[in-house]
Design a protein around this motif. Structure first.
Motif, PDB file in Angstrom:
ATOM      1  N   ASN A  24      65.346 -14.968  -8.920  1.00  0.00           N
ATOM      2  CA  ASN A  24      65.881 -13.601  -9.005  1.00  0.00           C
ATOM      3  C   ASN A  24      66.413 -13.323 -10.411  1.00  0.00           C
ATOM      4  O   ASN A  24      67.590 -13.046 -10.598  1.00  0.00           O
ATOM      5  N   HIS A  26      66.303 -10.863 -12.230  1.00  0.00           N
ATOM      6  CA  HIS A  26      66.801  -9.494 -12.395  1.00  0.00           C
ATOM      7  C   HIS A  26      68.196  -9.301 -11.792  1.00  0.00           C
ATOM      8  O   HIS A  26      68.743  -8.211 -11.858  1.00  0.00           O
ATOM      9  N   ARG A  27      68.764 -10.347 -11.213  1.00  0.00           N
ATOM     10  CA  ARG A  27      70.092 -10.275 -10.595  1.00  0.00           C
ATOM     11  C   ARG A  27      71.089 -11.115 -11.378  1.00  0.00           C
ATOM     12  O   ARG A  27      70.738 -12.135 -11.960  1.00  0.00           O
ATOM     13  N   TYR A  29      74.595 -13.122 -10.699  1.00  0.00           N
ATOM     14  CA  TYR A  29      75.498 -13.625  -9.666  1.00  0.00           C
ATOM     15  C   TYR A  29      76.760 -14.177 -10.315  1.00  0.00           C
ATOM     16  O   TYR A  29      76.690 -14.882 -11.312  1.00  0.00           O
ATOM     17  N   ALA A  83      67.107 -17.152  -2.038  1.00  0.00           N
ATOM     18  CA  ALA A  83      66.866 -16.108  -3.037  1.00  0.00           C
ATOM     19  C   ALA A  83      66.498 -14.786  -2.366  1.00  0.00           C
ATOM     20  O   ALA A  83      66.956 -13.720  -2.794  1.00  0.00           O
ATOM     21  N   ASP A  87      68.885 -11.595  -2.808  1.00  0.00           N
ATOM     22  CA  ASP A  87      68.317 -10.379  -3.389  1.00  0.00           C
ATOM     23  C   ASP A  87      68.477  -9.210  -2.433  1.00  0.00           C
ATOM     24  O   ASP A  87      68.877  -8.113  -2.834  1.00  0.00           O
ATOM     25  N   GLN A  90      71.859  -7.388  -2.232  1.00  0.00           N
ATOM     26  CA  GLN A  90      72.225  -6.488  -3.320  1.00  0.00           C
ATOM     27  C   GLN A  90      71.571  -5.119  -3.206  1.00  0.00           C
ATOM     28  O   GLN A  90      71.879  -4.226  -3.982  1.00  0.00           O
ATOM     29  N   ASN A 100      60.984  -7.826  -4.489  1.00  0.00           N
ATOM     30  CA  ASN A 100      61.163  -9.259  -4.702  1.00  0.00           C
ATOM     31  C   ASN A 100      61.650  -9.942  -3.434  1.00  0.00           C
ATOM     32  O   ASN A 100      61.133 -10.984  -3.041  1.00  0.00           O
ATOM     33  N   SER A 101      62.643  -9.361  -2.781  1.00  0.00           N
ATOM     34  CA  SER A 101      63.178  -9.931  -1.548  1.00  0.00           C
ATOM     35  C   SER A 101      62.098 -10.022  -0.475  1.00  0.00           C
ATOM     36  O   SER A 101      61.947 -11.043   0.190  1.00  0.00           O
TER      37      SER A 101
END
Length: 126
Positions: A24, A26-27, A29, A83, A87, A90, A100-101
């Motif tokens: 992920n 793009h995230r 955490y 993941a 994802d 969020q 993505n998720s």
């Protein structure tokens, strides 16, 4: 049991926070993110216990040591699931779409089915 701030491969999890970040990218955490790093650690531990439950039924010794051939399969199962869940958690924040998720969950579902049917060998873990 309190959730550890860092999980150890083969002790608490088959994946690490870094594995989740790689899936992920793009995230972000942190202690203030949704989900938090502590919540993701909890997800990793829950998936670790779920995987070990299946391994117990299949006759493997658990937890599987990190030096066993096939440990990468467990790392993949664990990291892909966590993941996807992290994802997805969020999405309500209004970030990127669920692509993505959803993609990670599709991959996980196929791999989990093979794993639970005993189509994956973990050599040295019995």
């Amino acid at each position: 049991m309190a959730t550890p701030t860092t999980v150890s491969i083969g002790v608490h999890s088959y994946c690490t926070m870094e594995d989740i970040r790689l899936l992920n990218p793009h995230r972000n955490y942190s202690t203030g993110s949704k989900p938090t790093e502590i919540q993701i650690n909890r997800m990793m531990i829950q998936q670790f216990e779920r995987i070990n439950g299946v391994l117990d039924v299949l006759g493997y010794q658990t937890p599987v040591p990190s030096n066993v051939t096939g440990i990468h399969v467990l790392a993949r199962l664990s990291s892909t699931y966590v993941a996807a869940m992290a994802d997805g958690a969020q999405l309500s924040v209004g970030n990127q779409p669920a692509n993505n998720s959803e993609s990670l969950m599709r991959q996980y579902t196929i791999e989990w089915a093979d794993f639970t049917r005993g189509k994956v060998s973990i050599k040295g873990g019995t």
